[in-house]
Structure formats: C-alpha cells, structure tokens
Design an enzyme around this catalytic site. Structure first.
Site, PDB file in Angstrom:
ATOM      1  N   ILE A  78       4.599  -4.380  10.030  1.00  0.00           N
ATOM      2  CA  ILE A  78       4.861  -3.840   8.691  1.00  0.00           C
ATOM      3  C   ILE A  78       4.260  -2.439   8.729  1.00  0.00           C
ATOM      4  O   ILE A  78       3.121  -2.208   8.346  1.00  0.00           O
ATOM      5  CB  ILE A  78       4.260  -4.736   7.590  1.00  0.00           C
ATOM      6  CG1 ILE A  78       4.759  -6.181   7.762  1.00  0.00           C
ATOM      7  CG2 ILE A  78       4.630  -4.202   6.206  1.00  0.00           C
ATOM      8  CD1 ILE A  78       4.167  -7.175   6.776  1.00  0.00           C
ATOM      9  N   THR A 118       0.826  -1.214   0.000  1.00  0.00           N
ATOM     10  CA  THR A 118       0.000   0.000   0.000  1.00  0.00           C
ATOM     11  C   THR A 118       0.859   1.263   0.000  1.00  0.00           C
ATOM     12  O   THR A 118       0.609   2.202  -0.762  1.00  0.00           O
ATOM     13  CB  THR A 118      -0.923   0.018   1.228  1.00  0.00           C
ATOM     14  OG1 THR A 118      -1.723  -1.163   1.233  1.00  0.00           O
ATOM     15  CG2 THR A 118      -1.831   1.231   1.208  1.00  0.00           C
ATOM     16  N   TYR A 152     -11.789  -3.323  -3.997  1.00  0.00           N
ATOM     17  CA  TYR A 152     -12.905  -2.857  -4.827  1.00  0.00           C
ATOM     18  C   TYR A 152     -13.900  -3.954  -5.173  1.00  0.00           C
ATOM     19  O   TYR A 152     -15.108  -3.750  -5.135  1.00  0.00           O
ATOM     20  CB  TYR A 152     -12.415  -2.176  -6.121  1.00  0.00           C
ATOM     21  CG  TYR A 152     -13.566  -1.624  -6.963  1.00  0.00           C
ATOM     22  CD1 TYR A 152     -14.209  -0.452  -6.586  1.00  0.00           C
ATOM     23  CD2 TYR A 152     -14.026  -2.300  -8.084  1.00  0.00           C
ATOM     24  CE1 TYR A 152     -15.282   0.034  -7.315  1.00  0.00           C
ATOM     25  CE2 TYR A 152     -15.097  -1.826  -8.824  1.00  0.00           C
ATOM     26  CZ  TYR A 152     -15.724  -0.657  -8.437  1.00  0.00           C
ATOM     27  OH  TYR A 152     -16.785  -0.183  -9.162  1.00  0.00           O
ATOM     28  N   ARG A 172      -9.092  -0.343   3.356  1.00  0.00           N
ATOM     29  CA  ARG A 172      -8.712   0.007   1.989  1.00  0.00           C
ATOM     30  C   ARG A 172      -9.342  -0.936   0.957  1.00  0.00           C
ATOM     31  O   ARG A 172      -9.431  -0.581  -0.222  1.00  0.00           O
ATOM     32  CB  ARG A 172      -7.180  -0.031   1.821  1.00  0.00           C
ATOM     33  CG  ARG A 172      -6.400   0.946   2.678  1.00  0.00           C
ATOM     34  CD  ARG A 172      -6.491   2.400   2.205  1.00  0.00           C
ATOM     35  NE  ARG A 172      -5.691   2.694   1.047  1.00  0.00           N
ATOM     36  CZ  ARG A 172      -4.580   3.423   1.048  1.00  0.00           C
ATOM     37  NH1 ARG A 172      -4.095   3.913   2.187  1.00  0.00           N
ATOM     38  NH2 ARG A 172      -3.937   3.682  -0.074  1.00  0.00           N
ATOM     39  N   TYR A 198      -2.480 -10.263   3.386  1.00  0.00           N
ATOM     40  CA  TYR A 198      -2.537  -8.853   3.811  1.00  0.00           C
ATOM     41  C   TYR A 198      -4.003  -8.450   3.902  1.00  0.00           C
ATOM     42  O   TYR A 198      -4.680  -8.270   2.897  1.00  0.00           O
ATOM     43  CB  TYR A 198      -1.765  -8.006   2.800  1.00  0.00           C
ATOM     44  CG  TYR A 198      -1.701  -6.518   3.067  1.00  0.00           C
ATOM     45  CD1 TYR A 198      -2.130  -5.945   4.266  1.00  0.00           C
ATOM     46  CD2 TYR A 198      -1.192  -5.662   2.090  1.00  0.00           C
ATOM     47  CE1 TYR A 198      -2.057  -4.586   4.478  1.00  0.00           C
ATOM     48  CE2 TYR A 198      -1.109  -4.290   2.289  1.00  0.00           C
ATOM     49  CZ  TYR A 198      -1.543  -3.756   3.482  1.00  0.00           C
ATOM     50  OH  TYR A 198      -1.475  -2.404   3.687  1.00  0.00           O
ATOM     51  N   LYS A 240      -0.543 -10.017   7.593  1.00  0.00           N
ATOM     52  CA  LYS A 240      -0.425  -8.626   8.026  1.00  0.00           C
ATOM     53  C   LYS A 240      -1.845  -8.140   8.280  1.00  0.00           C
ATOM     54  O   LYS A 240      -2.661  -8.081   7.360  1.00  0.00           O
ATOM     55  CB  LYS A 240       0.240  -7.760   6.958  1.00  0.00           C
ATOM     56  CG  LYS A 240       0.252  -6.270   7.327  1.00  0.00           C
ATOM     57  CD  LYS A 240       0.802  -5.394   6.216  1.00  0.00           C
ATOM     58  CE  LYS A 240       0.737  -3.923   6.599  1.00  0.00           C
ATOM     59  NZ  LYS A 240       1.242  -3.025   5.517  1.00  0.00           N
TER      60      LYS A 240
END
Length: 307
Positions: free
Chosen positions: A211, A51, A114, A145, A140, A169
């Site tokens: 992270i 990201t 999305y 997001r 992840y 993560k």
C-alpha cells in the site's frame, strides 16, 4: 468465510490522495478521474482516506462522502479498501460500519494516533471494532505517525480472536518485526508493505503486496513490482525496485502527502493543494522533485511552488 478476501486483496492497493480545489473544498471530479486512471494503469485495489488521503484534515462527513464517491466510481472493477481508523474509538466504529454498509471489500484501520494507548488498550480497541462488522479488517501499523507500535504478540492475539482481522499494513522500518508478523500470525496472514523501500523485500518473505503512496505517481510500475514477482521474474522485480528508489526517496523528503501532491500537480493530475496544517514543500524541494520526476513521467510546464 474470509478466504476469498485473502485471495483477492493482493498486489498494489493504491492509497489515493484527496484532491482539493484552490478554496480547499474537495475536488470530487478530479478524484473520480484519479480512480479511473489507477484502474486503467493496473492498480489491483483502491484505498482512500488513509494517511495519504489526509483523513485528519477531513470532517467525518467528508470522509464518508469520499468513500461513497469512490465505491460508486470503482463500481466493483477492483476491490475497495477505505481507511476508517481515527484517534477516536467511536468515530472508528462509525466509519468502519459505514464502510461495510457501502459494500467495501475490507477496512484499513490505523493504530490510533496521538493517544499512545497501551498494548492492552489497543487489543480492546481493535477487538471491539472487528466484532462490530462482518467485513475483513486490515490493521494499519505506522509507528512513525502514531507514536505507538502495535506489538507482534498483540497482533497475533487479535488475529486469533477475530477471524475477520486478516492482514496488516506495516509502515514499519523494523524488518525483524515484519518477519515475526508472519511467524506469529501465520504465513497466510496478509502482510502489506507501507514502506516504499520494503515493498520488494516484503514480497520476498511472503508478503501479499503493498500500500504504497508512490503508486499515486507511477501506478503501473508499483503494480508491476507485484506482477513481476508473482510471475516468477524476481530479477525484473528487483530491477524495478532499484529503478524506483530515487523517486521513493524524494517523495518522502517532506511529510506525505506534501511531496506527492506537488508531484501530481506537476503532472497535471490535480491542483497541488493541501489543507493546513499541511502545506506544499519548499520551492527548493519541489525543484528536486521535478528533476527526479521527469525521468519517470510526463510533466506539464506548471510548477506548484508557493515559496
């Protein structure tokens, strides 16, 4: 087969920014300098095109070149964990296979954004990706997001069915969720914090490290948060957690990595440039970032503000 990876993929895995020139082309020389700086500062492992590296603003070819540049510059000094996930399944497969070809130590694969896939679809996506390579996979999960939360039961099923899915993560503010990850996946499963204010708490429940985007600004301090904890100095680690809180807060007052790139510009580490639709924070927020930043790092006289 993956036990060695479980031992070495611990600590601060720094998700490095992708620097750009003023014309928005990638600044590879500065990128290489950042990698050297991180390693000399004590960062335990390097991640790119996550990201913080603006992967959705890069072409597939650019992502591959960034990964190739990183693996050559790192040259085995620390583990390399590139982000290979995408909203596109075939693209994720392609990038993850490329990471293996380059000799990456693991691949960081984001929940597709999305699309909002179901848990059943997420399982299928990750199972196919994991089965396509022999390197470790770190899932992840960043629901803020991606608009989709990977459920603990789905992750546990993937861990059971895919031996190379060795960690996650969690950029997840639900601390009950992250506790249940270790309960359901086993306490040897690698749990990394992707939420800056949860780096210390996740270590306390058995996390493998973090992270953290803030490592771009103070790599030594973020590494030391892990180092002091594993050395048994919980109080020093806790003091560092609170010392970093104001900096963590201001670096997330706009969407990552916008404040981060403004800060790195103030430090003289990069040209403070993002590709649209991302842009630098407002002049007001940049001023606030500078005020906080000066208590943690040396700054140049230049300020990045574009209004």
């Amino acid at each position: 087969m993956f036990e060695e990876a479980k031992q070495k993929l611990r600590g601060s895995i720094a998700p490095i920014v992708t620097p750009f020139h003023e014309d928005y082309s990638i600044d590879y020389a500065t990128f290489e300098n950042l990698i050297d700086w991180h390693i000399s500062s004590g960062t335990h492992a390097i991640s790119v095109t996550g990201t913080t590296g603006e992967p959705s603003s890069l072409t597939v070819e650019e992502r591959i070149r960034v990964m190739e540049t990183a693996v050559k510059k790192i040259n085995g000094r620390v583990p390399f964990v590139p982000g290979t996930g995408s909203t596109n399944h075939q693209e994720t497969l392609y990038l993850t296979k490329k990471a293996q070809e380059m000799g990456a130590d693991a691949a960081l694969v984001i929940v597709p954004y999305y699309n909002k896939p179901s848990q059943h679809a997420l399982y299928k996506h990750y199972k196919i990706v994991a089965d396509s390579v022999d390197i470790p996979i770190i899932v992840y999960n960043i629901p803020g997001r991606t608009a989709t939360n990977l459920h603990v039961d789905t992750l546990a099923r993937l861990h059971e069915d895919c031996p190379n899915i060795i960690g996650v993560k969690e950029s997840n503010k639900d601390f009950e969720h992250v506790n249940r990850v270790l309960l359901k996946c086993g306490r040897d499963f690698l749990l990394y914090s992707g939420i800056e204010l949860l780096c210390y708490p996740m270590l306390a429940i058995g996390g493998a490290g973090h992270i953290s985007a803030t490592a771009n600004v103070v790599p030594g301090k973020i590494a030391d948060l892990y180092n002091t904890w594993v050395a048994g100095d919980a109080q020093k680690a806790l003091d560092l957690h609170f010392e970093l809180m104001e900096l963590n807060d201001v670096l997330f007052k706009d969407t990552n990595p916008a404040p981060l790139k403004a800060a790195l510009g103030m430090m003289g580490k990069i040209k403070p440039v993002l590709r649209l639709p991302m842009d630098l924070p407002t002049a007001e927020l940049q001023s606030e970032i500078r005020d906080v930043l000066q208590h943690h790092v040396a700054l140049t006289d230049e300020i990045a503000a574009k209004g």
